[in-house]
Design a protein around this motif. Structure first.
Motif, mmCIF file in Angstrom:
data_model
loop_
_atom_site.group_PDB
_atom_site.id
_atom_site.type_symbol
_atom_site.label_atom_id
_atom_site.label_comp_id
_atom_site.label_asym_id
_atom_site.label_seq_id
_atom_site.Cartn_x
_atom_site.Cartn_y
_atom_site.Cartn_z
ATOM 1 N N PHE A 107 0.924 -1.120 -0.252
ATOM 2 C CA PHE A 107 -0.002 0.180 -0.030
ATOM 3 C C PHE A 107 0.905 1.239 -0.144
ATOM 4 C CE2 PHE A 107 -2.948 -2.813 2.525
ATOM 5 C CZ PHE A 107 -3.755 -3.112 1.248
ATOM 6 N N GLN A 132 0.162 4.538 -1.891
ATOM 7 C CA GLN A 132 -0.961 5.617 -1.516
ATOM 8 C C GLN A 132 -0.402 6.889 -0.784
ATOM 9 O OE1 GLN A 132 -4.160 4.050 1.322
ATOM 10 N NE2 GLN A 132 -3.868 2.121 0.168
ATOM 11 N N GLY A 170 -1.257 9.334 -3.349
ATOM 12 C CA GLY A 170 -2.719 9.725 -3.094
ATOM 13 C C GLY A 170 -2.834 10.540 -1.759
ATOM 14 N N GLN A 204 -6.950 -0.867 2.370
ATOM 15 C CA GLN A 204 -7.065 -1.044 0.978
ATOM 16 C C GLN A 204 -7.884 0.213 0.285
ATOM 17 O OE1 GLN A 204 -8.014 -3.127 3.078
ATOM 18 N NE2 GLN A 204 -10.002 -3.747 2.578
ATOM 19 N N THR A 205 -8.360 0.975 1.217
ATOM 20 C CA THR A 205 -9.100 2.145 0.809
ATOM 21 C C THR A 205 -8.049 3.287 0.480
ATOM 22 O OG1 THR A 205 -10.942 1.749 2.229
ATOM 23 C CG2 THR A 205 -11.091 3.961 1.207
ATOM 24 N N GLU A 206 -8.117 3.497 -1.196
ATOM 25 C CA GLU A 206 -7.547 4.422 -1.752
ATOM 26 C C GLU A 206 -7.723 5.665 -1.451
ATOM 27 O OE1 GLU A 206 -4.832 3.671 -3.913
ATOM 28 O OE2 GLU A 206 -5.025 1.706 -3.930
ATOM 29 N N LYS A 259 -10.612 7.751 -2.674
ATOM 30 C CA LYS A 259 -11.994 7.294 -2.524
ATOM 31 C C LYS A 259 -12.463 7.847 -1.158
ATOM 32 C CE LYS A 259 -12.067 3.701 -5.211
ATOM 33 N NZ LYS A 259 -12.594 3.660 -6.678
#
Length: 161
Positions: free
Chosen positions: A37, A40, A43, A144-146, A149
């Motif tokens: 991850f 991320q 992001g 796992q939540t980008e 999102k």
């Protein structure tokens, strides 16, 4: 009691009261440099760039409790974040998020926003906690939540909707 009542250690070793972020919307994330991850970070930085001037702060807390995926020193972690992701949001000293030595901030936020099936434990790197302007933990997001999102929820807490 709220998030802004805690004092934490910055990645450079200095202490910082979280009251410094009072009145801001805060996303607290446990991070790691050698995790699936890890991308991320890109992001998270994009969210920070887009919403910082509107009141969003992202606070990164490196943690080595999941698969030994953050083995570096605080200095090495900071260099990794700078070189690979141009991270400009605040990074803090490596902490434990679970167990007997869990950082007091993490003990608190896990209690305030439980995970799946009411669990308190942080499941993995890049678990995210959204905090409102008053220091209340309003939601927990799975690893796992980008980051992209989270925009609707962040905008709602920022009151941009």
């Amino acid at each position: 009691m709220g998030v802004y009542d805690f004092t934490v250690k910055k990645i450079d070793g200095q202490t910082e009261p979280l009251s410094r972020y009072e009145g801001k919307v805060v996303l607290i994330v446990n991070t790691a440099s050698k995790c699936g991850f890890t991308p991320q970070y890109k992001g998270l930085q994009a969210l920070y760039d887009k919403y910082r001037d509107l009141g969003l702060e992202i606070l990164g807390f490196p943690c080595n409790q999941f698969g030994q995926q953050e083995p570096g020193t605080n200095k090495e972690i900071q260099q990794f974040c700078d070189l690979n992701y141009n991270v400009s949001f605040p990074m803090f000293a490596k902490v434990d998020v679970n167990g007997a030595n869990a950082d007091p901030l993490y003990q608190y936020i896990k209690k305030e926003a439980k995970g799946a099936l009411g669990s308190r434990a942080v499941k993995w790197n890049f678990t995210k906690f959204l905090v409102d302007r008053k220091g209340n933990v309003v939601k927990r997001f799975a690893p796992q939540t980008e980051p992209e999102k989270l925009i609707a929820e962040i905008e709602e807490v920022l009151k941009l909707c």
